[in-house]
Design an enzyme around this catalytic site. Structure first.
Site, PDB file in Angstrom:
ATOM      1  N   LYS A   1       3.113   7.651  -0.347  1.00  0.00           N
ATOM      2  CA  LYS A   1       3.931   7.121  -1.582  1.00  0.00           C
ATOM      3  C   LYS A   1       3.335   5.596  -1.766  1.00  0.00           C
ATOM      4  O   LYS A   1       2.883   5.238  -2.915  1.00  0.00           O
ATOM      5  CB  LYS A   1       5.327   6.723  -0.973  1.00  0.00           C
ATOM      6  CG  LYS A   1       5.987   5.656  -1.982  1.00  0.00           C
ATOM      7  CD  LYS A   1       7.365   5.489  -1.645  1.00  0.00           C
ATOM      8  CE  LYS A   1       7.732   4.224  -0.475  1.00  0.00           C
ATOM      9  NZ  LYS A   1       7.621   2.908  -1.139  1.00  0.00           N
ATOM     10  N   ASN A   2       3.208   4.867  -0.699  1.00  0.00           N
ATOM     11  CA  ASN A   2       2.577   3.500  -0.921  1.00  0.00           C
ATOM     12  C   ASN A   2       1.045   3.571  -1.202  1.00  0.00           C
ATOM     13  O   ASN A   2       0.539   2.357  -1.484  1.00  0.00           O
ATOM     14  CB  ASN A   2       2.886   2.608   0.403  1.00  0.00           C
ATOM     15  CG  ASN A   2       4.295   2.322   0.410  1.00  0.00           C
ATOM     16  OD1 ASN A   2       5.109   2.556  -0.738  1.00  0.00           O
ATOM     17  ND2 ASN A   2       4.768   1.749   1.510  1.00  0.00           N
TER      18      ASN A   2
ATOM     19  N   ASP B   1      13.643  -1.473  -2.137  1.00  0.00           N
ATOM     20  CA  ASP B   1      14.554  -1.576  -1.244  1.00  0.00           C
ATOM     21  C   ASP B   1      15.382  -2.851  -1.134  1.00  0.00           C
ATOM     22  O   ASP B   1      14.850  -4.048  -1.219  1.00  0.00           O
ATOM     23  CB  ASP B   1      14.034  -1.192   0.074  1.00  0.00           C
ATOM     24  CG  ASP B   1      13.672   0.204   0.181  1.00  0.00           C
ATOM     25  OD1 ASP B   1      14.253   1.195  -0.127  1.00  0.00           O
ATOM     26  OD2 ASP B   1      12.318   0.741   0.211  1.00  0.00           O
TER      27      ASP B   1
ATOM     28  N   ASP C   1       7.537  -0.257   8.491  1.00  0.00           N
ATOM     29  CA  ASP C   1       8.116   0.968   8.013  1.00  0.00           C
ATOM     30  C   ASP C   1       8.413   1.634   9.464  1.00  0.00           C
ATOM     31  O   ASP C   1       9.293   2.918   9.380  1.00  0.00           O
ATOM     32  CB  ASP C   1       7.209   1.361   6.936  1.00  0.00           C
ATOM     33  CG  ASP C   1       7.424   0.844   5.671  1.00  0.00           C
ATOM     34  OD1 ASP C   1       8.114  -0.162   5.467  1.00  0.00           O
ATOM     35  OD2 ASP C   1       6.500   0.832   4.856  1.00  0.00           O
TER      36      ASP C   1
ATOM     37  N   ARG D   1       9.491  -1.095  -6.185  1.00  0.00           N
ATOM     38  CA  ARG D   1       8.595  -2.348  -5.917  1.00  0.00           C
ATOM     39  C   ARG D   1       7.400  -2.247  -6.332  1.00  0.00           C
ATOM     40  O   ARG D   1       6.830  -3.020  -6.838  1.00  0.00           O
ATOM     41  CB  ARG D   1       9.077  -2.532  -4.427  1.00  0.00           C
ATOM     42  CG  ARG D   1       7.885  -3.843  -4.087  1.00  0.00           C
ATOM     43  CD  ARG D   1       8.465  -4.894  -4.150  1.00  0.00           C
ATOM     44  NE  ARG D   1       7.501  -6.135  -3.690  1.00  0.00           N
ATOM     45  CZ  ARG D   1       8.083  -7.394  -3.537  1.00  0.00           C
ATOM     46  NH1 ARG D   1       9.006  -7.772  -4.433  1.00  0.00           N
ATOM     47  NH2 ARG D   1       7.101  -8.179  -3.299  1.00  0.00           N
TER      48      ARG D   1
HETATM   49  N1  EPU Z   1       5.871 -12.119   0.482  1.00  0.00           N
HETATM   50  C1  EPU Z   1       6.097 -13.306  -0.146  1.00  0.00           C
HETATM   51  N2  EPU Z   1       5.333 -13.410  -1.286  1.00  0.00           N
HETATM   52  C2  EPU Z   1       4.777 -12.617  -1.750  1.00  0.00           C
HETATM   53  C3  EPU Z   1       4.726 -11.202  -1.504  1.00  0.00           C
HETATM   54  C4  EPU Z   1       5.279 -11.034  -0.143  1.00  0.00           C
HETATM   55  O1  EPU Z   1       6.492 -13.877   0.791  1.00  0.00           O
HETATM   56  O2  EPU Z   1       4.463 -12.826  -2.916  1.00  0.00           O
HETATM   57  C5  EPU Z   1       6.454 -11.678   1.849  1.00  0.00           C
HETATM   58  C6  EPU Z   1       7.651 -10.606   1.709  1.00  0.00           C
HETATM   59  O3  EPU Z   1       8.811 -11.298   1.545  1.00  0.00           O
HETATM   60  C7  EPU Z   1       7.696  -9.744   3.246  1.00  0.00           C
HETATM   61  C8  EPU Z   1       6.118 -10.061   3.589  1.00  0.00           C
HETATM   62  O4  EPU Z   1       5.655 -10.932   2.637  1.00  0.00           O
HETATM   63  O5  EPU Z   1       8.501 -10.644   3.784  1.00  0.00           O
HETATM   64  C9  EPU Z   1       5.559  -8.585   3.343  1.00  0.00           C
HETATM   65  O6  EPU Z   1       5.597  -8.321   1.991  1.00  0.00           O
HETATM   66  P1  EPU Z   1       4.526  -7.278   1.480  1.00  0.00           P
HETATM   67  O7  EPU Z   1       3.811  -7.875   0.133  1.00  0.00           O
HETATM   68  O8  EPU Z   1       3.182  -7.202   2.280  1.00  0.00           O
HETATM   69  O9  EPU Z   1       4.854  -5.962   0.996  1.00  0.00           O
HETATM   70  P2  EPU Z   1       5.223  -5.321  -0.164  1.00  0.00           P
HETATM   71  O10 EPU Z   1       3.786  -4.964  -0.912  1.00  0.00           O
HETATM   72  O11 EPU Z   1       6.339  -5.632  -0.931  1.00  0.00           O
HETATM   73  C10 EPU Z   1       4.887  -2.881   0.910  1.00  0.00           C
HETATM   74  C11 EPU Z   1       5.452  -1.532   0.939  1.00  0.00           C
HETATM   75  C12 EPU Z   1       6.662  -1.606   1.930  1.00  0.00           C
HETATM   76  C13 EPU Z   1       6.191  -2.119   3.425  1.00  0.00           C
HETATM   77  C14 EPU Z   1       5.350  -3.350   3.209  1.00  0.00           C
HETATM   78  C15 EPU Z   1       4.892  -3.935   4.365  1.00  0.00           C
HETATM   79  C16 EPU Z   1       4.896  -0.472  -1.104  1.00  0.00           C
HETATM   80  C17 EPU Z   1       5.483  -0.039  -2.427  1.00  0.00           C
HETATM   81  N3  EPU Z   1       5.911  -1.202  -0.312  1.00  0.00           N
HETATM   82  O12 EPU Z   1       5.632  -3.791   0.355  1.00  0.00           O
HETATM   83  O13 EPU Z   1       7.061  -0.341   1.925  1.00  0.00           O
HETATM   84  O14 EPU Z   1       7.150  -2.403   3.858  1.00  0.00           O
HETATM   85  O15 EPU Z   1       4.373  -3.416   2.483  1.00  0.00           O
HETATM   86  O16 EPU Z   1       3.916  -3.014   4.786  1.00  0.00           O
HETATM   87  O17 EPU Z   1       3.787  -0.493  -0.729  1.00  0.00           O
HETATM   88  C18 EPU Z   1       8.677   1.388   2.048  1.00  0.00           C
HETATM   89  O18 EPU Z   1       7.692   2.164   1.773  1.00  0.00           O
HETATM   90  O19 EPU Z   1       9.751   1.786   2.436  1.00  0.00           O
HETATM   91  C19 EPU Z   1       8.354  -0.078   1.926  1.00  0.00           C
HETATM   92  C20 EPU Z   1       9.400  -0.886   1.805  1.00  0.00           C
END
Ligand code: EPU
Length: 421
Positions: free
Chosen positions: A21-22, A116, A306, A92
């Protein structure tokens, strides 16, 4: 719909791991970068994919699904850079259209991203990086507007290796003027997959797989559409290993990429799960009660957040006490109340969960709070005495391609039922 699980095991046979998915959602967003026809294969049959199709469709990019695991995406060049809030709010990954829209069209308007609900998920790192490349932002309560006549290369040091920010900066940098350096970049395998597709489209990216990505921008219009096979989903693969760990058995997880899950597989082994890479995946077997471990979630190559609900579910029935520390999302412990309904002994202390293993869980009526926690409740149900019923299954369907069918195929007693039965 709900998923109903009975105590199962030992599991046996082969399970095939679908695409991630990601990864697929980000690859889909990247099709905004260049006109032409893209064919994505190994696409997971999950509900987030049609939502992303709808989002691309709303902007003028057409998606077709010749088969459940294939997507054909046509970008005619007639793209409206406006991502409506009602779609963006559902996933997201929709924030990933920001980089490509700015790079290709010089402007973007997107609703604030959803996904989420396990705590605040800001996009300040995306905004800061794109601003360093010359974009100008207006942030409203419901949407983000940005303009950039032509992005320029920049040296960006991420405060935190954010997955989404790294992806947005990459997909912006491939069409920026000059060179962009992204330091402290996220290194998740799904980012490597995105880099591979961008390279097939003609982008120049060095340092793939490291925390320093160097991107030489191409001239606007010079990238081309490409075909790509989506990388195997390491979280879905881990789910089947966790199922074997929880209720015993011997299963081949075909298509899994052990090299993308090394740290996790080491920890599984410490808990007593035998893991063996095979030519086309891995084999997991377990014939004894699990041993507890302590672990902490970290960006890749650490233990992904995850995976955590799966590991907490395993600790719930393991011998001894284990401590799970969450370093990414402070609010990501809500499912623990659901596990407690099944007899798990878990105490939350700040961003730690102290899990005292019990001999046996008992079936209960529980609710899936998000994708990963929902799957972990299903797996925990396999080890519980009696019947476990999990509702809010739509969360699980966002990221799992036929979890129930795949578990049944390796001998688990699990089914889907309409909620009104
Ligand atoms: N963060 C910030 N500022 C930003 C971006 C992120 O402070 O501008 C913080 C977030 O608040 C969080 C941390 O950094 O505390 C991690 O965020 P990240 O940006 O790495 O995650 P994401 O891209 O929003 C993806 C996956 C998530 C997974 C995370 C971490 C997707 C669509 N989602 O999220 O997957 O948990 O990376 O590995 O790729 C899931 O698939 O169930 C899921 C939630």
């Amino acid at each position: 719909m709900r998923i109903v699980v009975e105590r199962s095991g030992p599991l046996a046979g082969t399970v095939e791991v679908p695409g991630a998915k990601n990864s697929v959602l980000k690859l889909m967003a990247a099709t905004l970068l260049a006109e032409g026809e893209y064919r994505l294969t190994n696409v997971p049959d999950i509900t987030d994919v049609p939502v992303m199709c709808e989002l691309l469709g709303a902007m003028g990019v057409r998606c077709e699904r010749p088969s459940p695991h294939e997507l054909v995406i046509r970008n005619s060049g007639d793209v409206t850079p406006v991502a409506p809030f009602h779609l963006v709010d559902r996933i997201r990954a929709s924030v990933n259209v920001l980089g490509p829209l700015l790079a290709r069209l010089g402007r973007a308007q997107i609703g604030m991203p959803g996904g989420d609900d396990f705590g605040s998920r800001p996009i300040d790192l995306h905004v800061a990086g794109l601003s360093a490349m010359g974009a100008q932002f207006a942030l409203g309560p419901e949407d983000v507007r940005a303009v950039a006549p032509r992005l320029r290369g920049a040296e960006i040091l991420l405060r935190f290796p954010s997955v989404g920010a790294t992806e947005n900066l990459l997909t912006a940098a491939v069409l920026a003027r000059g060179t962009t350096v992204i330091d402290n970049a996220a290194r998740e395998p799904e980012i490597g997959d995105l880099c591979a597709m961008l390279a097939s489209m003609g982008a120049s990216i060095e340092g793939v797989g490291t925390d320093r990505l160097v991107v030489t921008g191409a001239e606007p219009g010079s990238l081309r559409a490409a075909d790509h096979e989506v990388v195997a989903d390491r979280v879905q693969a881990a789910t089947y290993v966790a199922a074997v760990a929880t209720c015993g058995g011997d299963v081949e997880v075909r298509g899994a990429r052990p090299e993308h899950m090394e740290m996790l597989l080491n920890r599984f082994a410490e808990m007593g799960v035998a893991i063996e890479p095979t030519g086309g995946g891995l084999r997991a077997s377990c014939g004894q009660r699990l041993r507890s471990i302590d672990f902490a979630t970290l960006p890749y190559p650490g233990i992904a957040t995850d995976y955590k609900p799966l590991l907490v579910g395993m600790l719930a029935v393991a011998d001894g006490t284990g401590i799970a520390t969450e370093n990414l999302y402070p609010g990501r412990f809500r499912y623990v109340d659901e596990l407690a309904k099944m007899g798990a002994d878990v105490r939350i202390d700040g961003h730690h969960a102290v899990v005292r293993g019990v001999e046996r869980l008992c079936g209960a009526e529980v609710s899936a709070p998000d994708i990963r926690a929902g799957a972990a409740l299903v797996v925990a149900g396999l080890a519980a005495e009696g019947r476990t019923s999990i509702d809010q299954v739509h969360h699980i369907d966002r990221g799992y391609d036929d979890l129930v069918g795949r578990l049944r195929a390796i001998g688990a007693s699990v089914s889907r039922e309409p909620t009104d039965r």
